[in-house]
Write an enzyme that holds these catalytic residues in place. Structure first.
Site, PDB file in Angstrom:
ATOM      1  N   GLY A  48       0.861  -1.172   0.000  1.00  0.00           N
ATOM      2  CA  GLY A  48       0.000   0.000   0.000  1.00  0.00           C
ATOM      3  C   GLY A  48       0.898   1.224   0.000  1.00  0.00           C
ATOM      4  O   GLY A  48       1.784   1.349   0.859  1.00  0.00           O
ATOM      5  N   ALA A  49       0.669   2.137  -0.935  1.00  0.00           N
ATOM      6  CA  ALA A  49       1.603   3.241  -1.154  1.00  0.00           C
ATOM      7  C   ALA A  49       1.891   4.036   0.123  1.00  0.00           C
ATOM      8  O   ALA A  49       3.065   4.213   0.490  1.00  0.00           O
ATOM      9  CB  ALA A  49       1.083   4.151  -2.274  1.00  0.00           C
TER      10      ALA A  49
ATOM     11  N   ARG B 142      10.807  -1.046  -4.107  1.00  0.00           N
ATOM     12  CA  ARG B 142       9.674  -1.136  -5.034  1.00  0.00           C
ATOM     13  C   ARG B 142       9.635   0.129  -5.883  1.00  0.00           C
ATOM     14  O   ARG B 142       9.839   1.234  -5.384  1.00  0.00           O
ATOM     15  CB  ARG B 142       8.356  -1.350  -4.291  1.00  0.00           C
ATOM     16  CG  ARG B 142       8.395  -2.673  -3.489  1.00  0.00           C
ATOM     17  CD  ARG B 142       7.028  -3.164  -3.095  1.00  0.00           C
ATOM     18  NE  ARG B 142       6.220  -3.465  -4.255  1.00  0.00           N
ATOM     19  CZ  ARG B 142       4.899  -3.661  -4.180  1.00  0.00           C
ATOM     20  NH1 ARG B 142       4.273  -3.576  -3.025  1.00  0.00           N
ATOM     21  NH2 ARG B 142       4.204  -3.940  -5.265  1.00  0.00           N
TER      22      ARG B 142
ATOM     23  N   ASN C 265      -2.199   2.559 -10.352  1.00  0.00           N
ATOM     24  CA  ASN C 265      -2.730   1.858  -9.182  1.00  0.00           C
ATOM     25  C   ASN C 265      -2.665   0.361  -9.481  1.00  0.00           C
ATOM     26  O   ASN C 265      -2.253  -0.063 -10.565  1.00  0.00           O
ATOM     27  CB  ASN C 265      -4.166   2.334  -8.881  1.00  0.00           C
ATOM     28  CG  ASN C 265      -4.673   1.829  -7.540  1.00  0.00           C
ATOM     29  OD1 ASN C 265      -3.950   1.898  -6.536  1.00  0.00           O
ATOM     30  ND2 ASN C 265      -5.875   1.300  -7.504  1.00  0.00           N
ATOM     31  N   LYS C 266      -3.062  -0.437  -8.530  1.00  0.00           N
ATOM     32  CA  LYS C 266      -2.995  -1.901  -8.624  1.00  0.00           C
ATOM     33  C   LYS C 266      -3.512  -2.404  -9.971  1.00  0.00           C
ATOM     34  O   LYS C 266      -4.505  -1.906 -10.495  1.00  0.00           O
ATOM     35  CB  LYS C 266      -3.834  -2.489  -7.486  1.00  0.00           C
ATOM     36  CG  LYS C 266      -3.889  -3.984  -7.400  1.00  0.00           C
ATOM     37  CD  LYS C 266      -2.547  -4.661  -7.393  1.00  0.00           C
ATOM     38  CE  LYS C 266      -1.596  -4.091  -6.360  1.00  0.00           C
ATOM     39  NZ  LYS C 266      -0.177  -4.483  -6.624  1.00  0.00           N
TER      40      LYS C 266
ATOM     41  N   ASP D 158      -1.093   4.571  -6.423  1.00  0.00           N
ATOM     42  CA  ASP D 158       0.320   4.399  -6.078  1.00  0.00           C
ATOM     43  C   ASP D 158       1.169   5.556  -6.579  1.00  0.00           C
ATOM     44  O   ASP D 158       2.225   5.854  -6.017  1.00  0.00           O
ATOM     45  CB  ASP D 158       0.843   3.071  -6.615  1.00  0.00           C
ATOM     46  CG  ASP D 158       0.252   1.922  -5.831  1.00  0.00           C
ATOM     47  OD1 ASP D 158      -0.869   1.492  -6.160  1.00  0.00           O
ATOM     48  OD2 ASP D 158       0.881   1.496  -4.839  1.00  0.00           O
TER      49      ASP D 158
END
Lengths: 358, 358
Positions: A57-58, A99, A257-258, A247
């Site tokens: 999670g960002a 990441r 995002n995801k 993100d």
């Protein structure tokens, strides 16, 4: 150092706990069947926790990295400022390398480095104390920001609303309360009648493992679906709004995002359903003009071919496993930040909000 | 009775084998890690094999049900035609009650009943022999039909093509060769340069477990992805065409197929990618005007909450698990049948093709 948890409980778990020099993370890889907390005092181990998705999670990655940077600073043995800064930069580089997509990671590390840069006259021992406080401030700020975002976002929702969310942009993805789920929590707290449809979110299953778990804990009405069922629900008129986290958001409002978020956005457009993104200004990256420049992490194919020890696909099959995708600003109805709701001309509004965060 | 397998090997496994009064089905629940064959001689057990998805895929369900109907007929003890027909209708009702969406099931059982109805003057023992041949004919016909579909479909594809497919509309879903994967096999056989992207297809994972397995066996270039990655690939220009199968096609061309198909069709439209459906005329149900009348099976929530013994979601969570969705004809570029390719005015063309099948 006293417990970093003075902020009143705002609903939702707090997945990142810090007290007396020890960072405790709930191991998100083991949820929903096991609530296990891991302890950290070493920055290399914190880096590995981010890499292996003990924490994800960002915003949560940013907070965790800040504590990691503090642990790294604490272990630096020199009393010389310049030497300290050199070593501290190396610590931050290791953490930054964990990441690539979520910009909050780099934002939090930059905030830590800025503090150190701004205090060249302090003894190194004082700098270390300052860095500890800064990490705790990043953590506390995040929860306050999420609650503010929640208020702004909840105002966009009707009194009765069925919301689709993708991945986990919840308490577990942040210091607490959540971004997208923070908006949902705020809507529930405001007395709205909210039902949530949670995409399971393959391959890491953040939706079934994390979102379903934390919403169930808060007694928020939740229906779990597979990612590929969202279109069917929309075609049946069963979804009133989509809310997701982010993100990284480019200057023009393109949203990384995801993986799967883009698909949900295309479906929302097809069905005239508003598509909202809830993210703190620390997720906005004004350095990049649009989403095409956001690096998209590709992860281990085992996330797709296996669940635990169970093999789902034939050995040797080629797999593509991008962890994120980019939703163009044109598909985003509004971006909810702690300073307000951006809608329409993202370039100008996002820049204003980022400036306001100083 | 000799082996029902005289038809030349056309590529791809044959998942339904019949010889000497015994039906053998590859247990598709155990693929891709275990190739296990189950034997059947009892119609109730065949019904359970369909219900529990030992065998799945619309054409394969139809073929299996036909053998089941034969086993049921064989066990009827009367020599009286009227009594036989009453009991045989009950057998067929049990088989018809196994799954609601794929129309091939009802089509195959109707073909079996028609044969019995058309021969009231035959002794019951002869009827039973006729029913055995009819089941074998349904099985053999299916492979021939798939190869014909393959030729029609391959002609639609460019010489270099990256194809997305959803679920398994392959050899494993049919008597052999496959519908959507039959088109792909025919394109490969015609010398085209074909790469396949296979959606894993949650929750039952027909894509990762079955499509990836059978394409790998045939050395067809395959990349496995999660369902929610298809949109990202399309946005990157990595998909040239979509081909899927169907479980039931309404008179107007609306297509019921595996859950998630509708989402793929919306994505294909957004990216101007042709969306093809490959299905035999036995999948076309002229009795229903449009897709809104197709019953959509909902399956056990455990398919979503667990993989094997592994729990993926918190206990007690509400789950919605529809097994199919409906793609409106307006999103379908063409429907490939054994008689040719329907495009544009589906109502007229589909009716013509069904009539041609007699």
């Amino acid at each position: 150092m006293s417990n970093c948890g003075a902020f009143p409980n705002a609903g939702g778990i707090r997945p990142i706990k810090y007290s007396d020099g020890v960072l405790r993370l709930i191991d998100q890889r083991l949820l929903p069947t096991e609530e296990s907390w891991l302890e950290y005092t070493d920055y290399q181990e914190v880096a590995e926790a981010i890499r292996s998705m003990v924490v994800r999670g960002a915003p949560a990655i940013g907070i965790t990295a800040a504590y990691g940077a503090y642990f790294g600073a604490l272990a630096i043995e020199t009393e010389n400022y310049a030497d300290f800064m050199t070593e501290f930069a190396q610590v931050c580089d290791v953490l930054a390398g964990t990441r690539p997509t979520a910009v909050n990671l780099f934002w939090a590390l930059e905030r830590m480095k800025s503090l150190a840069r701004a205090n060249p006259d302090q003894p190194v021992s004082n700098l270390k104390i300052g860095l500890e406080y800064e990490a705790m401030a990043i953590n506390e700020d995040d929860i306050r920001i999420n609650m503010s975002m929640g208020r702004h976002g909840a105002a966009l929702l009707p009194d009765q609303v069925r919301i689709l969310t993708h991945c986990n942009a919840g308490a577990l993805a942040t210091g607490g309360y959540g971004t997208a789920l923070g908006v949902i929590r705020a809507a529930v707290a405001a007395g709205k009648d909210v039902a949530v449809f949670a995409d399971e979110t393959r391959p890491f299953l953040q939706g079934s493992r994390l979102t379903a778990w934390e919403l169930q804990k808060d007694n928020i009405q939740t229906v779990l679906i597979c990612d590929n069922m969202a279109g069917y629900l929309m075609s049946k008129g069963a979804i009133d709004a989509v809310i997701v986290g982010a993100d990284r958001i480019a200057a023009n409002g393109d949203v990384a995002n995801k993986i799967g978020t883009y698909t949900v956005a295309v479906l929302a457009k097809e069905h005239n359903i508003p598509f909202y993104v809830a993210a703190p200004t620390s997720t906005i990256d004004l350095q990049i003009a649009d989403g095409s420049q956001i690096p998209i992490e590709e992860r281990d194919i085992r996330e797709v071919t296996h669940i635990g020890e169970q093999q789902l696909a034939p050995a040797g099959i080629t797999v593509f496993n991008p962890a994120f995708d980019v939703t163009p600003a044109s598909l985003v109805t509004a971006i909810i930040t702690e300073h307000g709701v951006a809608q329409g001309n993202y370039t100008e509004q996002l820049a204003t909000y980022v400036r306001r965060s100083g």
